[in-house]
Design a protein around this motif. Structure first.
Motif, short mmCIF file in Angstrom:
data_model
loop_
_atom_site.label_atom_id
_atom_site.label_comp_id
_atom_site.label_asym_id
_atom_site.label_seq_id
_atom_site.Cartn_x
_atom_site.Cartn_y
_atom_site.Cartn_z
N THR A 25 -2.44 -6.45 -9.43
CA THR A 25 -1.56 -5.30 -9.21
C THR A 25 -1.85 -4.20 -10.23
O THR A 25 -1.93 -3.01 -9.88
N ASP A 26 -2.03 -4.59 -11.49
CA ASP A 26 -2.35 -3.61 -12.54
C ASP A 26 -3.69 -2.92 -12.25
O ASP A 26 -3.83 -1.71 -12.43
N ALA A 27 -4.67 -3.69 -11.80
CA ALA A 27 -5.98 -3.12 -11.49
C ALA A 27 -5.87 -2.15 -10.32
O ALA A 27 -6.47 -1.06 -10.34
N LEU A 28 -5.10 -2.55 -9.29
CA LEU A 28 -4.91 -1.66 -8.14
C LEU A 28 -4.18 -0.38 -8.56
O LEU A 28 -4.54 0.72 -8.12
N ALA A 29 -3.18 -0.51 -9.41
CA ALA A 29 -2.44 0.67 -9.88
C ALA A 29 -3.36 1.58 -10.68
O ALA A 29 -3.33 2.81 -10.52
N SER A 30 -4.19 1.00 -11.51
CA SER A 30 -5.14 1.78 -12.30
C SER A 30 -6.14 2.51 -11.40
O SER A 30 -6.41 3.69 -11.58
N LYS A 31 -6.69 1.79 -10.42
CA LYS A 31 -7.62 2.40 -9.46
C LYS A 31 -6.92 3.51 -8.69
O LYS A 31 -7.49 4.57 -8.45
N SER A 32 -5.69 3.28 -8.28
CA SER A 32 -4.93 4.26 -7.52
C SER A 32 -4.73 5.52 -8.35
O SER A 32 -4.91 6.64 -7.85
N ARG A 33 -4.36 5.38 -9.63
CA ARG A 33 -4.20 6.54 -10.52
C ARG A 33 -5.52 7.30 -10.64
O ARG A 33 -5.55 8.52 -10.62
N GLY A 34 -6.61 6.56 -10.78
CA GLY A 34 -7.93 7.19 -10.88
C GLY A 34 -8.27 7.98 -9.64
O GLY A 34 -8.79 9.10 -9.72
N VAL A 36 -6.14 9.22 -7.45
CA VAL A 36 -5.23 10.36 -7.36
C VAL A 36 -5.71 11.48 -8.29
O VAL A 36 -5.75 12.65 -7.91
N LEU A 37 -6.11 11.13 -9.51
CA LEU A 37 -6.61 12.14 -10.45
C LEU A 37 -7.89 12.79 -9.92
O LEU A 37 -8.08 14.01 -10.03
N GLU A 38 -8.76 11.99 -9.34
CA GLU A 38 -9.99 12.53 -8.77
C GLU A 38 -9.66 13.47 -7.61
O GLU A 38 -10.25 14.54 -7.48
N LEU A 39 -8.70 13.09 -6.80
CA LEU A 39 -8.29 13.93 -5.67
C LEU A 39 -7.69 15.25 -6.16
O LEU A 39 -8.01 16.32 -5.64
N TYR A 40 -6.84 15.18 -7.20
CA TYR A 40 -6.29 16.41 -7.77
C TYR A 40 -7.40 17.31 -8.31
O TYR A 40 -7.36 18.52 -8.15
N PRO A 178 -13.76 10.84 1.25
CA PRO A 178 -13.84 9.45 0.80
C PRO A 178 -12.81 9.12 -0.27
O PRO A 178 -12.29 8.02 -0.32
N VAL A 179 -12.50 10.10 -1.13
CA VAL A 179 -11.50 9.84 -2.18
C VAL A 179 -10.15 9.62 -1.53
O VAL A 179 -9.42 8.69 -1.90
N SER A 180 -9.80 10.42 -0.55
CA SER A 180 -8.52 10.24 0.14
C SER A 180 -8.48 8.90 0.85
O SER A 180 -7.47 8.20 0.84
#
Length: 194
Positions: A25-34, A36-40, A178-180
């Motif tokens: 879960t922590d790894a998925l959350a970290s990947k998700s934040r990454g 989202v930041l890349e998308l921003y 692809p990021v989305s």
């Protein structure tokens, strides 16, 4: 005793599974934040590229308006040149038909020396004035043509920059796809499938 040992083993397995799930879960959350930041970042890059593109399009409109004005000026210069050339042609024709004014005839036909000198000065002044007018109009035509050429070059440069910025915008949009998609996969917990 055997039952208590089995319960402890199940409890240890459950703890390991819980720890593994937390880590996942922590790894998925970290990947998700990454993601989202890349998308921003991509959205910000796209916004900057679109702003540059809008500025280029606005400037292109200004250049085209300047060119239209220069073309109107060129038309006016052409009309002035045609008028000046027409006046000169009429004077030359009149001189040809009447024959070239002979300075001796001017002197003999004059009532006084002052009148003769005045008529010769008038002939010279008119001839010089016509030549000056034609030179000025021709130079104006050259200047306007050069200005239009410069505007054509600037317009072509602006169009090239506009195409470049459009390409950049398309590239950012293509990279954001692809990021989305990764963000959707991560959010749904399907990251392991990637």
């Amino acid at each position: 005793l055997l039952g208590a040992g089995g319960a402890r083993a199940d409890q240890g397995n459950t703890r390991r599974e819980a720890h593994g799930l937390r880590a996942s879960t922590d790894a998925l959350a970290s990947k998700s934040r990454g993601v989202v930041l890349e998308l921003y970042g991509l959205q910000s890059e796209l916004a900057r590229a679109e702003t540059r593109l809008d500025a280029l399009r606005a400037r292109q409109g200004e250049v085209e308006a300047e060119k239209a004005s220069a073309e109107r000026s060129l038309a006016a210069v052409r009309a002035s040149l045609a008028s000046a050339q027409g006046r000169l042609e009429r004077r030359l024709l009149a001189l040809y038909v009447q024959s070239e004014p002979d300075p001796l005839a001017v002197l003999l036909g004059a009532q006084s020396l002052d009148e003769a000198l005045s008529q010769i000065d008038d002939l010279n002044r008119v001839a010089k004035q016509d030549l000056v007018t034609i030179r000025q109009v021709r130079q104006a035509r050259i200047d306007v043509r050069e200005a239009i050429g410069g505007l054509d070059r600037r317009s072509a440069e602006r169009r090239a920059l506009e195409l470049l910025e459009s390409g950049r915008c398309a590239g950012v949009v293509a990279r954001s796809g692809p990021v989305s998609a990764r963000g959707v996969v991560i959010a749904t917990g399907g990251y392991a499938a990637l």
